[in-house]
Design a protein around this motif. Structure first.
Motif, PDB file in Angstrom:
ATOM      1  N   LEU A 249       0.538  -0.898   0.210  1.00 35.87           N
ATOM      2  CA  LEU A 249      -0.173  -0.178  -0.150  1.00 35.87           C
ATOM      3  C   LEU A 249       0.998   1.234   0.124  1.00 35.87           C
ATOM      4  CD1 LEU A 249      -2.744  -1.209   2.601  1.00 35.87           C
ATOM      5  CD2 LEU A 249      -3.239  -1.193   0.627  1.00 35.87           C
ATOM      6  N   ILE A 250       1.389   1.716  -1.104  1.00 36.49           N
ATOM      7  CA  ILE A 250       2.174   3.117  -0.986  1.00 36.49           C
ATOM      8  C   ILE A 250       0.951   3.929  -1.510  1.00 36.49           C
ATOM      9  CG2 ILE A 250       4.203   4.297  -2.480  1.00 36.49           C
ATOM     10  CD1 ILE A 250       4.309   1.240  -0.741  1.00 36.49           C
ATOM     11  N   PHE A 251       0.882   5.102  -0.615  1.00 36.07           N
ATOM     12  CA  PHE A 251       0.618   6.302  -0.597  1.00 36.07           C
ATOM     13  C   PHE A 251      -1.449   6.025  -1.150  1.00 36.07           C
ATOM     14  CE2 PHE A 251       4.240   7.782  -0.569  1.00 36.07           C
ATOM     15  CZ  PHE A 251       4.623   8.461  -0.194  1.00 36.07           C
ATOM     16  N   VAL A 252      -1.896   5.181  -0.794  1.00 34.05           N
ATOM     17  CA  VAL A 252      -2.862   4.030  -1.024  1.00 34.05           C
ATOM     18  C   VAL A 252      -4.219   4.555  -0.099  1.00 34.05           C
ATOM     19  CG1 VAL A 252      -4.589   2.766  -1.949  1.00 34.05           C
ATOM     20  CG2 VAL A 252      -2.092   2.703  -2.341  1.00 34.05           C
ATOM     21  N   LEU A 253      -4.338   3.531   1.387  1.00 33.87           N
ATOM     22  CA  LEU A 253      -4.935   3.935   2.230  1.00 33.87           C
ATOM     23  C   LEU A 253      -5.823   5.769   2.479  1.00 33.87           C
ATOM     24  CD1 LEU A 253      -6.341   2.226   4.209  1.00 33.87           C
ATOM     25  CD2 LEU A 253      -4.169   2.967   6.009  1.00 33.87           C
ATOM     26  N   SER A 254      -4.014   6.314   3.033  1.00 39.79           N
ATOM     27  CA  SER A 254      -4.652   7.940   2.752  1.00 39.79           C
ATOM     28  C   SER A 254      -6.097   8.395   1.866  1.00 39.79           C
ATOM     29  CB  SER A 254      -3.003   8.695   2.575  1.00 39.79           C
ATOM     30  OG  SER A 254      -3.221   8.586   0.938  1.00 39.79           O
ATOM     31  N   ALA A 255      -6.178   7.461   0.635  1.00 41.68           N
ATOM     32  CA  ALA A 255      -7.218   8.335  -0.687  1.00 41.68           C
ATOM     33  C   ALA A 255      -8.905   7.164  -0.072  1.00 41.68           C
ATOM     34  CB  ALA A 255      -6.870   7.371  -1.433  1.00 41.68           C
ATOM     35  N   ILE A 256      -8.758   6.727   1.661  1.00 43.39           N
ATOM     36  CA  ILE A 256     -10.234   6.216   1.382  1.00 43.39           C
ATOM     37  C   ILE A 256     -10.715   7.151   2.847  1.00 43.39           C
ATOM     38  CG2 ILE A 256     -10.959   4.501   3.054  1.00 43.39           C
ATOM     39  CD1 ILE A 256      -8.891   2.166   1.246  1.00 43.39           C
ATOM     40  N   HIS A 257     -12.142   6.931   2.603  1.00 43.92           N
ATOM     41  CA  HIS A 257     -12.716   7.473   3.527  1.00 43.92           C
ATOM     42  C   HIS A 257     -12.258   6.919   4.998  1.00 43.92           C
ATOM     43  CE1 HIS A 257     -16.368   9.166   6.257  1.00 43.92           C
ATOM     44  NE2 HIS A 257     -15.836  10.470   5.440  1.00 43.92           N
ATOM     45  N   PRO A 258     -11.844   7.574   6.154  1.00 45.61           N
ATOM     46  CA  PRO A 258     -11.459   7.603   7.080  1.00 45.61           C
ATOM     47  C   PRO A 258     -12.356   6.658   7.904  1.00 45.61           C
ATOM     48  CG  PRO A 258     -11.277   9.107   7.445  1.00 45.61           C
ATOM     49  CD  PRO A 258     -11.723   8.676   5.569  1.00 45.61           C
ATOM     50  N   ASN A 259     -13.958   6.003   7.705  1.00 46.85           N
ATOM     51  CA  ASN A 259     -14.308   5.060   8.766  1.00 46.85           C
ATOM     52  C   ASN A 259     -14.225   4.116   7.997  1.00 46.85           C
ATOM     53  OD1 ASN A 259     -15.943   7.677   9.914  1.00 46.85           O
ATOM     54  ND2 ASN A 259     -17.514   8.092   8.566  1.00 46.85           N
ATOM     55  N   LYS A 260     -13.893   3.477   6.272  1.00 44.84           N
ATOM     56  CA  LYS A 260     -13.509   2.437   5.465  1.00 44.84           C
ATOM     57  C   LYS A 260     -12.511   1.895   5.887  1.00 44.84           C
ATOM     58  CE  LYS A 260     -17.501   2.757   3.783  1.00 44.84           C
ATOM     59  NZ  LYS A 260     -18.770   1.779   3.352  1.00 44.84           N
ATOM     60  N   MET A 261     -11.649   2.687   6.670  1.00 48.48           N
ATOM     61  CA  MET A 261     -10.122   2.406   6.651  1.00 48.48           C
ATOM     62  C   MET A 261      -9.796   0.816   7.482  1.00 48.48           C
ATOM     63  SD  MET A 261      -7.725   5.564   7.218  1.00 48.48           S
ATOM     64  CE  MET A 261      -7.823   6.744   5.851  1.00 48.48           C
ATOM     65  N   GLN A 262     -10.639   1.058   8.824  1.00 50.68           N
ATOM     66  CA  GLN A 262     -10.614  -0.214   9.409  1.00 50.68           C
ATOM     67  C   GLN A 262     -11.001  -1.537   8.745  1.00 50.68           C
ATOM     68  OE1 GLN A 262      -9.018  -0.758  12.523  1.00 50.68           O
ATOM     69  NE2 GLN A 262      -8.647  -2.491  11.964  1.00 50.68           N
ATOM     70  N   LEU A 299     -12.486  18.322   4.550  1.00 44.57           N
ATOM     71  CA  LEU A 299     -14.172  17.169   5.113  1.00 44.57           C
ATOM     72  C   LEU A 299     -14.005  16.699   5.855  1.00 44.57           C
ATOM     73  CD1 LEU A 299     -13.196  14.953   1.867  1.00 44.57           C
ATOM     74  CD2 LEU A 299     -15.013  16.909   1.717  1.00 44.57           C
ATOM     75  N   SER A 300     -13.553  16.384   6.786  1.00 39.85           N
ATOM     76  CA  SER A 300     -13.477  16.089   8.582  1.00 39.85           C
ATOM     77  C   SER A 300     -11.407  16.075   8.450  1.00 39.85           C
ATOM     78  CB  SER A 300     -13.901  14.483   8.522  1.00 39.85           C
ATOM     79  OG  SER A 300     -12.792  14.008   7.441  1.00 39.85           O
ATOM     80  N   ASP A 301     -11.682  15.415  10.375  1.00 34.36           N
ATOM     81  CA  ASP A 301     -10.253  16.030  10.513  1.00 34.36           C
ATOM     82  C   ASP A 301      -9.220  15.189   9.602  1.00 34.36           C
ATOM     83  OD1 ASP A 301     -12.022  17.561  12.390  1.00 34.36           O
ATOM     84  OD2 ASP A 301     -11.380  15.527  14.094  1.00 34.36           O
ATOM     85  N   ASN A 302      -8.137  16.332   9.711  1.00 30.98           N
ATOM     86  CA  ASN A 302      -6.984  15.971   8.536  1.00 30.98           C
ATOM     87  C   ASN A 302      -7.256  15.155   7.504  1.00 30.98           C
ATOM     88  OD1 ASN A 302      -4.859  16.377  10.898  1.00 30.98           O
ATOM     89  ND2 ASN A 302      -6.268  15.176  12.098  1.00 30.98           N
ATOM     90  N   PHE A 303      -8.850  15.610   6.331  1.00 31.18           N
ATOM     91  CA  PHE A 303      -8.966  14.621   5.560  1.00 31.18           C
ATOM     92  C   PHE A 303      -9.562  15.281   4.566  1.00 31.18           C
ATOM     93  CE2 PHE A 303     -12.291  11.760   3.588  1.00 31.18           C
ATOM     94  CZ  PHE A 303     -11.246  11.088   2.979  1.00 31.18           C
ATOM     95  N   TYR A 304      -9.307  15.497   3.285  1.00 34.81           N
ATOM     96  CA  TYR A 304      -9.289  16.525   2.565  1.00 34.81           C
ATOM     97  C   TYR A 304      -9.209  16.802   1.280  1.00 34.81           C
ATOM     98  CZ  TYR A 304      -6.024  18.927   5.774  1.00 34.81           C
ATOM     99  OH  TYR A 304      -5.792  19.449   8.041  1.00 34.81           O
ATOM    100  N   VAL A 312      -7.565  13.245   0.523  1.00 33.98           N
ATOM    101  CA  VAL A 312      -6.451  12.552   1.218  1.00 33.98           C
ATOM    102  C   VAL A 312      -6.263  13.269   2.297  1.00 33.98           C
ATOM    103  CG1 VAL A 312      -5.190  14.292   0.647  1.00 33.98           C
ATOM    104  CG2 VAL A 312      -3.425  12.954   1.038  1.00 33.98           C
ATOM    105  N   PHE A 313      -5.502  11.732   3.581  1.00 27.13           N
ATOM    106  CA  PHE A 313      -5.965  11.436   4.693  1.00 27.13           C
ATOM    107  C   PHE A 313      -4.318  11.997   4.980  1.00 27.13           C
ATOM    108  CE2 PHE A 313      -6.011  10.110   8.684  1.00 27.13           C
ATOM    109  CZ  PHE A 313      -6.909  10.465   9.384  1.00 27.13           C
ATOM    110  N   PHE A 314      -4.104  12.500   6.037  1.00 29.96           N
ATOM    111  CA  PHE A 314      -2.594  12.870   6.897  1.00 29.96           C
ATOM    112  C   PHE A 314      -2.389  11.755   8.502  1.00 29.96           C
ATOM    113  CE2 PHE A 314      -3.301  15.541   3.826  1.00 29.96           C
ATOM    114  CZ  PHE A 314      -2.095  16.015   3.152  1.00 29.96           C
ATOM    115  N   PHE A 315      -2.133  10.740   8.618  1.00 31.63           N
ATOM    116  CA  PHE A 315      -1.878   9.433   9.797  1.00 31.63           C
ATOM    117  C   PHE A 315      -1.395  10.619  10.962  1.00 31.63           C
ATOM    118  CE2 PHE A 315      -3.246   7.663   6.025  1.00 31.63           C
ATOM    119  CZ  PHE A 315      -4.782   6.399   6.432  1.00 31.63           C
TER     120      PHE A 315
END
Length: 362
Positions: A249-262, A299-304, A312-315
């Motif tokens: 997973l290279i700069f990919v998980l950050s493209a998913i909505h945070p609610n879907k990551m887990q 869009l939400s905390d740390n998600f743009y 993109v999300f920042f972890f």
């Protein structure tokens, strides 16, 4: 294709400065230094290299970054967020239709950071050095002695009750999620000469997958590209559970909505063999890309959302560690690559923050 959330090529593509990190292997096969080995000791030498590792921020820099994020963190209206969710596939397809395969550099640095991607690469002999006349050999095969990932080309092929599937007779299987135009897949196929290797690659964008399949280097005997939305809970993989040695997973998980990551990580963990590893590199909190966002993009905390509609999300390290361990994986590596990148031509410096992880299935 119904697609509530995007899982696509590396968001790295949108930040041209990041491409400086995709260092090419020299022709003689020597690896680039692993990150964390080049330190800036004299500020007057900052423009002598393209990047410096583990650059510590001052308290003032950290405070300014937090304040910048706070100022621009007012989320967009819910209906606007839902629009970006529903049209995610359109935005990524548009991106690839515009850029095709001209936007990226092959990520040869992956073999330095993640030697699991070249587990049976033979020792390569470099030409004689003009200065020393010595022969240098480089092996991309070894990791730490504690690694329990099966890498032997003589390992028996996995017996899968589901019957035949692409790569079912192979002995070492790698899956890249969010393959984009193949800038990870094709270097793996060219570098790893294990006859038992098979590489799977998938992307949210059907345009991206088509670009991979039409590439002259695409070999269906060693690779299988397919469309897949990782964030869609009902979507199934063409690969049985417990069949993969490595997932990338290279700069990919950050493209998913945070609610879907887990749920997405849990699905991937199920595909791994015992001892298989999940390799990740993605955006860290307060990376330059996050600080560049202006008001009206949150869009939400740390998600743009970017100007082209991709997200993109920042972890933080803790956020990623929690998700991986919740999916039943054990930590091997969870590091912050806090880097000072340099544009020597324009005499500019840029602070980047990436997180690199390696988690193993017990």
């Amino acid at each position: 294709m119904a697609a509530p959330c995007a899982v696509s090529v590396s968001d790295e593509a949108h930040d041209s400065e990041t491409l400086q990190n995709t260092v090419e292997l020299p022709a003689h096969g020597c690896k680039r230094p692993q990150f964390g080995t080049r330190y800036l000791k004299d500020p007057n030498q900052v423009f002598q290299h393209n990047a410096w590792d583990n650059v510590e921020w001052t308290e003032e820099q950290e405070l300014a970054a937090r304040q910048k994020v706070l100022e621009n963190s007012q989320p967009l209206p819910l209906e606007k967020q839902e629009e970006y969710d529903c049209r995610a596939n359109d935005y990524w397809n548009d991106f690839y239709k515009i850029h095709e395969n001209r936007f990226f550099k092959d990520r040869h640095w992956l073999f330095t950071e993640f030697p699991e991607l070249a587990p049976n690469c033979r020792q390569q002999q470099s030409p004689q050095s003009e200065s020393t006349g010595k022969i240098t050999t480089v092996s991309l095969a070894s990791e730490s002695p504690s690694s329990n990932v099966t890498t032997s080309p003589s390992a028996a092929a996995l017996s899968v009750p589901n019957g035949d599937f692409p790569g079912s007779s192979s002995t070492y299987r790698i899956l890249e999620v969010g393959c984009g135009v193949g800038n990870t897949v094709f270097p793996i196929l060219k570098t790893n000469n294990d006859p038992g290797l098979f590489v799977y690659c998938c992307d949210f964008s059907n345009t991206a997958v088509e670009l991979v399949k039409t590439n002259a280097e695409y070999d269906p005997d060693r690779c299988f590209a397919f469309i897949h939305d990782l964030s869609e809970e009902t979507a199934s993989f063409p690969i049985p559970e417990g069949s993969l040695d490595v997932i990338v997973l290279i700069f990919v998980l950050s493209a998913i909505h945070p609610n879907k990551m887990q749920a997405s990580i849990r699905k991937l963990a199920e595909l791994l063999k015992p001892g298989g590893v999940l390799l990740l590199r993605d955006y860290g909190r307060y990376d330059m890309a996050q600080l560049r966002f202006k008001k009206g993009r949150c869009l939400s905390d740390n998600f743009y959302v970017r100007g082209d509609g991709t997200r993109v999300f920042f972890f933080t390290q803790d956020e990623l560690h929690h998700m991986f361990t919740e999916a039943g994986l054990d930590k091997v590596q969870n590091l912050v690559d806090r880097r000072l990148q340099v544009n020597r031509g324009k005499q500019l410096t840029m602070y980047r923050v990436w997180i690199q992880c390696k988690y193993r299935k017990p």
